[in-house]
Every structure is written in structure tokens, then in C-alpha cells.
Motif scaffolding. Structure first.
Motif, PDB file in Angstrom:
ATOM      1  N   SER A   1      -7.305 -10.604  26.610  1.00  0.00           N
ATOM      2  CA  SER A   1      -6.060  -9.984  27.110  1.00  0.00           C
ATOM      3  C   SER A   1      -5.956  -8.564  26.956  1.00  0.00           C
ATOM      4  O   SER A   1      -5.746  -7.936  25.793  1.00  0.00           O
ATOM      5  CB  SER A   1      -4.835 -10.797  26.858  1.00  0.00           C
ATOM      6  OG  SER A   1      -3.712 -10.054  27.529  1.00  0.00           O
ATOM      7  N   LYS A   2      -6.364  -7.878  27.804  1.00  0.00           N
ATOM      8  CA  LYS A   2      -6.308  -6.222  27.848  1.00  0.00           C
ATOM      9  C   LYS A   2      -4.882  -5.946  27.670  1.00  0.00           C
ATOM     10  O   LYS A   2      -4.751  -4.867  26.861  1.00  0.00           O
ATOM     11  CB  LYS A   2      -7.097  -5.745  29.211  1.00  0.00           C
ATOM     12  CG  LYS A   2      -8.407  -5.774  29.121  1.00  0.00           C
ATOM     13  CD  LYS A   2      -8.923  -4.988  30.440  1.00  0.00           C
ATOM     14  CE  LYS A   2     -10.521  -5.100  30.329  1.00  0.00           C
ATOM     15  NZ  LYS A   2     -11.130  -4.517  31.549  1.00  0.00           N
ATOM     16  N   ALA A   3      -3.793  -6.667  28.384  1.00  0.00           N
ATOM     17  CA  ALA A   3      -2.574  -6.080  28.193  1.00  0.00           C
ATOM     18  C   ALA A   3      -1.987  -6.291  26.567  1.00  0.00           C
ATOM     19  O   ALA A   3      -1.253  -5.643  26.242  1.00  0.00           O
ATOM     20  CB  ALA A   3      -1.825  -6.998  29.252  1.00  0.00           C
ATOM     21  N   VAL A   4      -2.182  -7.620  26.093  1.00  0.00           N
ATOM     22  CA  VAL A   4      -1.999  -7.791  24.838  1.00  0.00           C
ATOM     23  C   VAL A   4      -2.598  -6.832  23.936  1.00  0.00           C
ATOM     24  O   VAL A   4      -2.129  -6.272  22.721  1.00  0.00           O
ATOM     25  CB  VAL A   4      -2.453  -9.314  24.314  1.00  0.00           C
ATOM     26  CG1 VAL A   4      -2.235  -9.384  22.739  1.00  0.00           C
ATOM     27  CG2 VAL A   4      -1.662 -10.218  25.130  1.00  0.00           C
ATOM     28  N   ALA A   5      -3.940  -6.431  24.052  1.00  0.00           N
ATOM     29  CA  ALA A   5      -4.685  -5.423  23.338  1.00  0.00           C
ATOM     30  C   ALA A   5      -3.893  -4.000  23.113  1.00  0.00           C
ATOM     31  O   ALA A   5      -3.590  -3.485  22.209  1.00  0.00           O
ATOM     32  CB  ALA A   5      -6.061  -5.430  23.517  1.00  0.00           C
ATOM     33  N   LYS A   6      -3.654  -3.787  24.499  1.00  0.00           N
ATOM     34  CA  LYS A   6      -2.608  -2.292  24.865  1.00  0.00           C
ATOM     35  C   LYS A   6      -1.520  -2.457  24.067  1.00  0.00           C
ATOM     36  O   LYS A   6      -1.261  -1.260  23.370  1.00  0.00           O
ATOM     37  CB  LYS A   6      -2.720  -2.300  26.154  1.00  0.00           C
ATOM     38  CG  LYS A   6      -2.430  -0.614  26.582  1.00  0.00           C
ATOM     39  CD  LYS A   6      -3.608   0.139  26.347  1.00  0.00           C
ATOM     40  CE  LYS A   6      -3.292   1.536  26.752  1.00  0.00           C
ATOM     41  NZ  LYS A   6      -4.207   2.548  26.694  1.00  0.00           N
ATOM     42  N   SER A   7      -0.714  -3.477  23.990  1.00  0.00           N
ATOM     43  CA  SER A   7       0.667  -3.556  23.617  1.00  0.00           C
ATOM     44  C   SER A   7       0.423  -3.540  21.882  1.00  0.00           C
ATOM     45  O   SER A   7       1.108  -2.478  21.539  1.00  0.00           O
ATOM     46  CB  SER A   7       1.496  -4.731  23.826  1.00  0.00           C
ATOM     47  OG  SER A   7       0.778  -5.811  23.465  1.00  0.00           O
ATOM     48  N   ILE A   8      -0.625  -4.169  21.462  1.00  0.00           N
ATOM     49  CA  ILE A   8      -0.440  -4.106  19.951  1.00  0.00           C
ATOM     50  C   ILE A   8      -0.988  -2.790  19.514  1.00  0.00           C
ATOM     51  O   ILE A   8      -0.559  -1.960  18.525  1.00  0.00           O
ATOM     52  CB  ILE A   8      -1.821  -5.262  19.302  1.00  0.00           C
ATOM     53  CG1 ILE A   8      -1.253  -6.584  19.788  1.00  0.00           C
ATOM     54  CG2 ILE A   8      -1.912  -4.924  17.970  1.00  0.00           C
ATOM     55  CD1 ILE A   8      -2.327  -7.578  19.564  1.00  0.00           C
ATOM     56  N   GLU A   9      -2.033  -2.082  20.499  1.00  0.00           N
ATOM     57  CA  GLU A   9      -2.504  -0.474  19.887  1.00  0.00           C
ATOM     58  C   GLU A   9      -1.619   0.337  19.843  1.00  0.00           C
ATOM     59  O   GLU A   9      -1.384   1.172  19.144  1.00  0.00           O
ATOM     60  CB  GLU A   9      -3.624  -0.362  21.166  1.00  0.00           C
ATOM     61  CG  GLU A   9      -4.349   0.951  20.686  1.00  0.00           C
ATOM     62  CD  GLU A   9      -5.193   1.294  21.999  1.00  0.00           C
ATOM     63  OE1 GLU A   9      -5.641   2.288  21.941  1.00  0.00           O
ATOM     64  OE2 GLU A   9      -5.686   0.534  22.885  1.00  0.00           O
ATOM     65  N   LYS A  10      -0.440   0.253  20.913  1.00  0.00           N
ATOM     66  CA  LYS A  10       0.486   1.286  21.058  1.00  0.00           C
ATOM     67  C   LYS A  10       1.509   0.881  19.777  1.00  0.00           C
ATOM     68  O   LYS A  10       1.901   2.141  19.262  1.00  0.00           O
ATOM     69  CB  LYS A  10       1.635   0.864  22.187  1.00  0.00           C
ATOM     70  CG  LYS A  10       0.767   1.573  23.648  1.00  0.00           C
ATOM     71  CD  LYS A  10       1.568   0.945  24.557  1.00  0.00           C
ATOM     72  CE  LYS A  10       1.256   1.699  25.899  1.00  0.00           C
ATOM     73  NZ  LYS A  10       1.976   1.207  27.315  1.00  0.00           N
ATOM     74  N   ILE A  11       1.549  -0.310  19.359  1.00  0.00           N
ATOM     75  CA  ILE A  11       2.441  -0.587  18.190  1.00  0.00           C
ATOM     76  C   ILE A  11       1.711   0.086  16.811  1.00  0.00           C
ATOM     77  O   ILE A  11       2.336   0.678  16.015  1.00  0.00           O
ATOM     78  CB  ILE A  11       2.728  -1.922  17.798  1.00  0.00           C
ATOM     79  CG1 ILE A  11       3.787  -2.392  19.143  1.00  0.00           C
ATOM     80  CG2 ILE A  11       3.693  -2.286  16.404  1.00  0.00           C
ATOM     81  CD1 ILE A  11       3.839  -3.924  19.307  1.00  0.00           C
ATOM     82  N   LEU A  12       0.304  -0.194  16.869  1.00  0.00           N
ATOM     83  CA  LEU A  12      -0.467   0.049  15.561  1.00  0.00           C
ATOM     84  C   LEU A  12      -0.774   1.490  15.384  1.00  0.00           C
ATOM     85  O   LEU A  12      -1.169   1.949  14.307  1.00  0.00           O
ATOM     86  CB  LEU A  12      -1.738  -0.692  15.758  1.00  0.00           C
ATOM     87  CG  LEU A  12      -2.545  -1.175  14.442  1.00  0.00           C
ATOM     88  CD1 LEU A  12      -1.444  -1.811  13.671  1.00  0.00           C
ATOM     89  CD2 LEU A  12      -3.869  -1.671  14.699  1.00  0.00           C
ATOM     90  N   ALA A  13      -0.734   2.288  16.498  1.00  0.00           N
ATOM     91  CA  ALA A  13      -1.152   3.546  16.460  1.00  0.00           C
ATOM     92  C   ALA A  13      -0.470   4.712  15.712  1.00  0.00           C
ATOM     93  O   ALA A  13      -0.967   5.259  14.530  1.00  0.00           O
ATOM     94  CB  ALA A  13      -1.146   4.332  18.009  1.00  0.00           C
ATOM     95  N   PRO A  14       0.767   4.687  15.585  1.00  0.00           N
ATOM     96  CA  PRO A  14       1.653   5.334  14.457  1.00  0.00           C
ATOM     97  C   PRO A  14       1.209   4.783  12.944  1.00  0.00           C
ATOM     98  O   PRO A  14       1.100   5.575  12.042  1.00  0.00           O
ATOM     99  CB  PRO A  14       2.954   5.156  14.880  1.00  0.00           C
ATOM    100  CG  PRO A  14       2.968   4.610  16.301  1.00  0.00           C
ATOM    101  CD  PRO A  14       1.805   3.849  16.556  1.00  0.00           C
ATOM    102  N   PHE A  15       1.043   3.725  12.918  1.00  0.00           N
ATOM    103  CA  PHE A  15       0.870   2.951  11.584  1.00  0.00           C
ATOM    104  C   PHE A  15      -0.479   3.472  10.956  1.00  0.00           C
ATOM    105  O   PHE A  15      -0.938   3.616   9.890  1.00  0.00           O
ATOM    106  CB  PHE A  15       0.730   1.379  11.867  1.00  0.00           C
ATOM    107  CG  PHE A  15       2.327   1.030  11.732  1.00  0.00           C
ATOM    108  CD1 PHE A  15       3.092   1.004  10.594  1.00  0.00           C
ATOM    109  CD2 PHE A  15       2.829   0.668  12.995  1.00  0.00           C
ATOM    110  CE1 PHE A  15       4.331   0.589  10.565  1.00  0.00           C
ATOM    111  CE2 PHE A  15       4.071   0.103  12.925  1.00  0.00           C
ATOM    112  CZ  PHE A  15       4.877   0.101  11.859  1.00  0.00           C
ATOM    113  N   SER A  16      -1.650   3.686  12.237  1.00  0.00           N
ATOM    114  CA  SER A  16      -3.002   4.088  11.875  1.00  0.00           C
ATOM    115  C   SER A  16      -3.015   5.610  11.137  1.00  0.00           C
ATOM    116  O   SER A  16      -3.421   5.647  10.092  1.00  0.00           O
ATOM    117  CB  SER A  16      -3.956   3.955  13.035  1.00  0.00           C
ATOM    118  OG  SER A  16      -3.887   2.633  13.373  1.00  0.00           O
ATOM    119  N   ILE A  17      -2.086   6.359  11.576  1.00  0.00           N
ATOM    120  CA  ILE A  17      -1.952   7.550  11.180  1.00  0.00           C
ATOM    121  C   ILE A  17      -1.448   7.609   9.743  1.00  0.00           C
ATOM    122  O   ILE A  17      -1.760   8.131   9.032  1.00  0.00           O
ATOM    123  CB  ILE A  17      -1.129   8.477  12.165  1.00  0.00           C
ATOM    124  CG1 ILE A  17      -1.634   8.697  13.630  1.00  0.00           C
ATOM    125  CG2 ILE A  17      -0.836   9.899  11.413  1.00  0.00           C
ATOM    126  CD1 ILE A  17      -0.910   9.296  14.610  1.00  0.00           C
ATOM    127  N   GLY A  18      -0.219   6.682   9.575  1.00  0.00           N
ATOM    128  CA  GLY A  18       0.273   6.694   8.291  1.00  0.00           C
ATOM    129  C   GLY A  18      -0.786   6.017   7.310  1.00  0.00           C
ATOM    130  O   GLY A  18      -0.796   6.571   6.056  1.00  0.00           O
TER     131      GLY A  18
END
Length: 287
Positions: A158-175
Motif C-alpha cells: 500500500s503506497k498510501a500506508v507507506a506515505k502516511s508512515i513516512e510522513k510520521i517517521l520523517a521528523p523522527f529520522s532527523i532526531g
């Protein structure tokens, strides 16, 4: 507490970063090598062969301690990563090529890093450190390849699920990126700034010279400007988070993690001019 950081939190932080990268990948990224054979070949040769060789040249010029020498080589053995994909995007370079190079090199380095590290430790540290190659391959597989595969599986379903997780994860990845650098500095706080003075110039040379080499090696072979900037970034930007995690969590050597931490602190100062220049080139300025 420090043992908990290096044995649990540091590998988990890298695993989350790699999982986030997996969410951006598809099988097409691996197949793209067929449609971009020349650019992909130049990029991979630069990343996997010439970058380690230049790292060897750098450590032969600068008198570093054995641990810093191996740590700088480890940095040279860890090309690319999700950071280079993000910077390629900001530079308006060829992001598809960047992702392809990152995807392939991430798989190949599961083998090359342990082999190269074994040779480096044997040459520069001798009996000071023993290395079990499987002792690097298995943790790398667990904290790099497995999270990438899980991320790719989710995106395939599911590209939609991947995109939604990616949006949540992006700030944490920087952290997580900041946490990994901070942990490396803290673990070696007594001598970090002394080692910073020793490692700064070699690390900068590795970064700047290889970015320049990546660009001009691509242009010599008539690769277009956007792809040449991608190859420059993929050649010159190392996966410092992976280098720190291997040094601190797998090899348990805080000093060996210092070049990766120094690189994390200095890299963005060298990358910004390249990004600005690449953005101008993408708007039609002749380079």
C-alpha cells in the motif's frame, strides 16, 4: 546506561532510519540500473571502489591513531544512505538515480564493509582488535537490510500506508540522526575535541574531494548535468550514522566512531554550496 544506549538505542535508531528509507524504495529502483547503465556503473564504482581507495590515500597522508585511521576508513566504506537521497532532492538532481545507487550499495555493503574492515583492522590495529566478519554481517543485516525490506514490503502492499508512515517517521529520522551523532560524541567526550582537531581535515578531504571527483568523472563520460550532480553527492556523502553504529555498537570502540561524528557535524557546511550550485544548474545555467 551507556551500554543500553550502544547495545539497544543506537541500533534501533539506525533501524528506524533504514526502515524509513525502505518506505521510499520499490523493486523498480533496483531494475533502473538497466535503463541507466552508464550513470549507475560510474556511481557504484565511485562509491564501492574509488571512495575506499581514496580513504586509504587520506589515512596514509595524515598521522592518525590506529582507531581514528580505521574509523575514517569505515566512513569511506559506508557510502550513501537516505541523507544523500534527501540532498539530491533539495539539489534538484536526479533523485531516481540517487535512490537506485543507495538501494544497490545498501545491499552490496553488507558484504564489502565486513571484508574491508577486516583488512583495515588487521593492517592498522593488528592484535589490538580482533574482528569476526560474521559479527558485522549479521548485525548489519538485522539493522539495515531487514528494516529496508520491511519498508519496501509495506510500500508494495500500500503506497498510501507507506506515505502516511513516512510522513510520521520523517521528523523522527532527523532526531535519530542527531541522537546517533550526540551519542558518539558523548561516549568519547573526554578526548573528542582533541580527536576532532585531528580528524576534521581528513574527513573534509574525503567529503569534498570525492564530491568533486564524482561530478567530473561523470561529466568526462558525458553523463548529463543532473545525473552528474547526483553521482557527486552519492560519491561524496557517506552514511555516517551507519559508520557510528558499527563502530560504537558492533565493534564497541568509541574512538573509532569519532570520524563519523565529525563528518555528521561538518558535512552540511560543504554540501550547501553544492546544493545551491546544482539548483542553479537545473535552471539552465551552463556548467
Amino acid at each position: 546506561m551507556s551500554n543500553l544506549v550502544f547495545k539497544v538505542f543506537l541500533p534501533l535508531a539506525l533501524a528506524f532510519i533504514m526502515f524509513g528509507m525502505g518506505l521510499t524504495l520499490t523493486l523498480a529502483d533496483f531494475k533502473r540500473v538497466i535503463s541507466l547503465p552508464k550513470a549507475t556503473a560510474i556511481g557504484l564504482i565511485n562509491q564501492l571502489i574509488l571512495l575506499p581507495l581514496f580513504g586509504l590515500l587520506v589515512v596514509s597522508i595524515f598521522p592518525l591513531s590506529p582507531a581514528l585511521t580505521v574509523g575514517l576508513l569505515l566512513l569511506a566504506f559506508c557510502p550513501g544512505g537516505s541523507t544523500s537521497n534527501m540532498i539530491s532532492y533539495l539539489a534538484k538532481a536526479d533523485v531516481a538515480l540517487s535512490v537506485t545507487l543507495t538501494a544497490i550499495s545498501s545491499l552490496v555493503t553488507v558484504i564489502t564493509i565486513p571484508v574491508f574492515m577486516g583488512l583495515a583492522i588487521n593492517k592498522f590495529m593488528g592484535d589490538e582488535t580482533s574482528l569476526n566478519v560474521l559479527g558485522i554481517i549479521l548485525p548489519m543485516f538485522a539493522i539495515a537490510i531487514v528494516p529496508i525490506a520491511i519498508g519496501m514490503f509495506i510500500k508494495a502492499r500500500s503506497k498510501a500506508v507507506a506515505k502516511s508512515i513516512e510522513k510520521i517517521l520523517a521528523p523522527f529520522s532527523i532526531g535519530f540522526f542527531i541522537f546517533i551523532i550526540a551519542a558518539a560524541i558523548y561516549s568519547n567526550r573526554a578526548s573528542f575535541f582533541t580527536q576532532l582537531r585531528q580528524a576534521a581535515v581528513p574527513v573534509l578531504l574525503l567529503n569534498v574531494v570525492m564530491m568533486a571527483f564524482g561530478y567530473f568523472s561523470a561529466r568526462i563520460f558525458k553523463v548529463n548535468v543532473r545525473q552528474s550532480f547526483t553521482i557527486a553527492l552519492e560519491t561524496g556523502i557517506q552514511n555516517g550514522t551507519l559508520a557510528i553504529t558499527i563502530a560504537a555498537s558492533v565493534l564497541h570502540n568509541a574512538e573509532m566512531a569519532t570520524p563519523g561524528a565529525v563528518y555528521g557535524l561538518l558535512m552540511f557546511f560543504t554540501v550547501v554550496p553544492v546544493v545551491l550550485f546544482a539548483r542553479k544548474a537545473s535552471r539552465g545555467i551552463k556548467v
